[in-house]
Motif scaffolding. Structure first.
Motif, mmCIF file in Angstrom:
data_model
loop_
_atom_site.group_PDB
_atom_site.id
_atom_site.type_symbol
_atom_site.label_atom_id
_atom_site.label_comp_id
_atom_site.label_asym_id
_atom_site.label_seq_id
_atom_site.Cartn_x
_atom_site.Cartn_y
_atom_site.Cartn_z
ATOM 1 N N VAL A 1 -2.688 34.785 38.965
ATOM 2 C CA VAL A 1 -2.174 33.741 38.088
ATOM 3 C C VAL A 1 -0.675 33.520 38.290
ATOM 4 O O VAL A 1 -0.207 32.376 38.315
ATOM 5 C CB VAL A 1 -2.505 34.073 36.616
ATOM 6 C CG1 VAL A 1 -1.920 33.040 35.674
ATOM 7 C CG2 VAL A 1 -4.011 34.153 36.435
ATOM 8 N N THR A 2 0.097 34.570 38.452
ATOM 9 C CA THR A 2 1.535 34.408 38.686
ATOM 10 C C THR A 2 1.787 33.667 39.989
ATOM 11 O O THR A 2 2.657 32.799 40.061
ATOM 12 C CB THR A 2 2.240 35.779 38.692
ATOM 13 O OG1 THR A 2 2.039 36.395 37.410
ATOM 14 C CG2 THR A 2 3.725 35.645 38.959
ATOM 15 N N GLN A 3 1.016 33.968 41.008
ATOM 16 C CA GLN A 3 1.167 33.267 42.272
ATOM 17 C C GLN A 3 0.810 31.792 42.121
ATOM 18 O O GLN A 3 1.432 30.931 42.718
ATOM 19 C CB GLN A 3 0.307 33.916 43.347
ATOM 20 C CG GLN A 3 0.550 33.300 44.703
ATOM 21 C CD GLN A 3 -0.128 34.084 45.794
ATOM 22 O OE1 GLN A 3 -0.575 35.203 45.592
ATOM 23 N NE2 GLN A 3 -0.192 33.484 46.943
ATOM 24 N N HIS B 1 -3.968 36.262 28.404
ATOM 25 C CA HIS B 1 -2.913 35.420 28.966
ATOM 26 C C HIS B 1 -1.940 36.278 29.767
ATOM 27 O O HIS B 1 -1.857 37.486 29.567
ATOM 28 C CB HIS B 1 -2.137 34.693 27.861
ATOM 29 C CG HIS B 1 -2.904 33.596 27.244
ATOM 30 N ND1 HIS B 1 -3.794 33.801 26.214
ATOM 31 C CD2 HIS B 1 -2.939 32.274 27.513
ATOM 32 C CE1 HIS B 1 -4.338 32.641 25.868
ATOM 33 N NE2 HIS B 1 -3.837 31.698 26.649
ATOM 34 N N THR B 2 -1.216 35.630 30.637
ATOM 35 C CA THR B 2 -0.121 36.290 31.343
ATOM 36 C C THR B 2 1.100 35.390 31.281
ATOM 37 O O THR B 2 0.974 34.167 31.179
ATOM 38 C CB THR B 2 -0.496 36.627 32.804
ATOM 39 O OG1 THR B 2 0.505 37.473 33.361
ATOM 40 C CG2 THR B 2 -0.630 35.388 33.658
ATOM 41 N N ASP C 1 -3.529 31.044 31.143
ATOM 42 C CA ASP C 1 -4.802 31.614 30.708
ATOM 43 C C ASP C 1 -5.416 32.377 31.874
ATOM 44 O O ASP C 1 -5.517 31.844 32.983
ATOM 45 C CB ASP C 1 -5.731 30.484 30.254
ATOM 46 C CG ASP C 1 -7.027 31.003 29.709
ATOM 47 O OD1 ASP C 1 -7.914 31.357 30.526
ATOM 48 O OD2 ASP C 1 -7.172 31.046 28.479
ATOM 49 N N LEU C 2 -5.814 33.622 31.657
ATOM 50 C CA LEU C 2 -6.366 34.434 32.739
ATOM 51 C C LEU C 2 -7.759 33.985 33.176
ATOM 52 O O LEU C 2 -8.158 34.225 34.309
ATOM 53 C CB LEU C 2 -6.392 35.909 32.329
ATOM 54 C CG LEU C 2 -5.028 36.581 32.265
ATOM 55 C CD1 LEU C 2 -5.151 37.977 31.648
ATOM 56 C CD2 LEU C 2 -4.399 36.656 33.642
ATOM 57 N N ARG D 1 -6.933 30.121 34.576
ATOM 58 C CA ARG D 1 -5.751 30.161 35.426
ATOM 59 C C ARG D 1 -4.854 28.940 35.217
ATOM 60 O O ARG D 1 -3.954 28.679 35.986
ATOM 61 C CB ARG D 1 -6.117 30.351 36.901
ATOM 62 C CG ARG D 1 -6.821 31.665 37.169
ATOM 63 C CD ARG D 1 -7.228 31.861 38.610
ATOM 64 N NE ARG D 1 -7.838 30.739 39.283
ATOM 65 C CZ ARG D 1 -9.129 30.378 39.183
ATOM 66 N NH1 ARG D 1 -9.916 31.070 38.407
ATOM 67 N NH2 ARG D 1 -9.585 29.349 39.845
ATOM 68 N N LYS D 2 -5.101 28.175 34.175
ATOM 69 C CA LYS D 2 -4.283 26.986 33.843
ATOM 70 C C LYS D 2 -3.042 27.423 33.086
ATOM 71 O O LYS D 2 -3.056 28.391 32.313
ATOM 72 C CB LYS D 2 -5.070 26.004 32.962
ATOM 73 C CG LYS D 2 -6.296 25.430 33.598
ATOM 74 C CD LYS D 2 -5.959 24.252 34.445
ATOM 75 C CE LYS D 2 -7.240 23.560 34.923
ATOM 76 N NZ LYS D 2 -6.949 22.464 35.821
ATOM 77 N N ILE D 3 -1.957 26.682 33.300
ATOM 78 C CA ILE D 3 -0.736 26.895 32.537
ATOM 79 C C ILE D 3 -0.964 26.333 31.145
ATOM 80 O O ILE D 3 -1.374 25.178 30.980
ATOM 81 C CB ILE D 3 0.463 26.200 33.217
ATOM 82 C CG1 ILE D 3 0.740 26.884 34.570
ATOM 83 C CG2 ILE D 3 1.690 26.202 32.313
ATOM 84 C CD1 ILE D 3 1.747 26.166 35.442
ATOM 85 N N THR D 4 -0.742 27.158 30.124
ATOM 86 C CA THR D 4 -1.012 26.748 28.754
ATOM 87 C C THR D 4 0.259 26.502 27.942
ATOM 88 O O THR D 4 0.196 25.883 26.885
ATOM 89 C CB THR D 4 -1.882 27.789 28.035
ATOM 90 O OG1 THR D 4 -1.220 29.060 28.067
ATOM 91 C CG2 THR D 4 -3.246 27.901 28.692
ATOM 92 N N ASP D 5 1.418 26.991 28.437
ATOM 93 C CA ASP D 5 2.665 26.788 27.700
ATOM 94 C C ASP D 5 3.853 26.994 28.626
ATOM 95 O O ASP D 5 3.793 27.847 29.532
ATOM 96 C CB ASP D 5 2.752 27.753 26.511
ATOM 97 C CG ASP D 5 3.856 27.379 25.535
ATOM 98 O OD1 ASP D 5 4.186 26.173 25.418
ATOM 99 O OD2 ASP D 5 4.402 28.290 24.882
#
Length: 164
Positions: free
Chosen positions: A50-52, A126-127, A151-152, A155-159
C-alpha cells in the motif's frame, strides 16, 4: 611475401581507425561525458504494498500535473485520482480545492521538483504513509509533508492531510 605479413599492417590500420571513430562518435552525436544522463536507475514494484501504491500515485500524479502543457495531462490527473482515491477522499479533496483554490493532492498551487514516500503507521485495516514534497533545489529547499491514509483491503487512498 606471406599473407600474414600483408594483413597485419592492414589490421593495425583498421583497428586504429575504429578506435579513432569510437573516440570521436560521442562528440559528434552530442553525447560527451558532460551531456550524458546519470547512471541508469532501476525500479521495482509490488501492487500489494500500500505504501508503494501511494508512491506510485504521487509519482504519476506529479508527472501529469508537471506536464501541464500536454493536452492529456488534465485527463491523466483526473484518471489517477479516480483510480487511486476512494470516492469519499475525492469528495474531500474537491471540497478542499474549492475552498483553497489550490491542488488538494499536493496542497499547493505549484508542482514539487521531488517527492518521496515512507511508511509511518498501520492499524485497524488502514496504513499511513508520509509523503515528503520538495519544492526547490539548492542548499535549503522548501519541504512539505502530507499524511496519506490507505485502506489495506481496497488499497485506495481514503484520506490526505498536511502533516503536523
Amino acid at each position: 611475401m606471406s599473407i600474414r605479413t600483408r594483413t597485419t599492417p592492414l589490421t593495425v590500420v583498421a583497428l586504429a581507425a575504429g578506435l579513432a571513430l569510437a573516440a570521436v562518435a560521442p562528440a559528434l552525436a552530442g553525447t560527451t561525458p558532460a551531456a550524458r544522463p546519470a547512471a541508469a536507475t532501476t525500479a521495482q514494484g509490488d501492487p500489494r504494498n500500500v505504501t508503494q501504491r501511494v508512491g506510485d500515485f504521487y509519482g504519476a500524479y506529479i508527472d501529469a500535473v508537471y506536464d501541464n502543457e500536454d493536452p492529456a495531462s488534465g485527463a491523466d490527473a483526473k484518471a489517477l485520482r479516480d483510480f487511486y482515491l476512494s470516492a469519499a477522499a475525492r469528495k474531500k479533496v474537491a471540497a478542499w480545492e474549492k475552498k483553497n483554490h489550490a491542488d488538494g493532492i499536493l496542497f499547493a498551487q505549484n508542482v514539487p521538483v521531488k517527492w518521496k514516500v515512507a511508511y509511518t503507521d498501520s492499524g485497524m485495516g488502514h496504513t499511513t504513509s508520509r509523503v515528503t514534497l520538495t519544492w526547490s533545489d539548492g542548499a535549503h529547499p522548501q519541504v512539505t509533508r502530507i499524511d496519506v491514509r490507505s485502506d489495506l483491503t481496497t488499497r485506495k487512498i481514503t484520506d490526505l492531510k498536511p502533516a503536523e
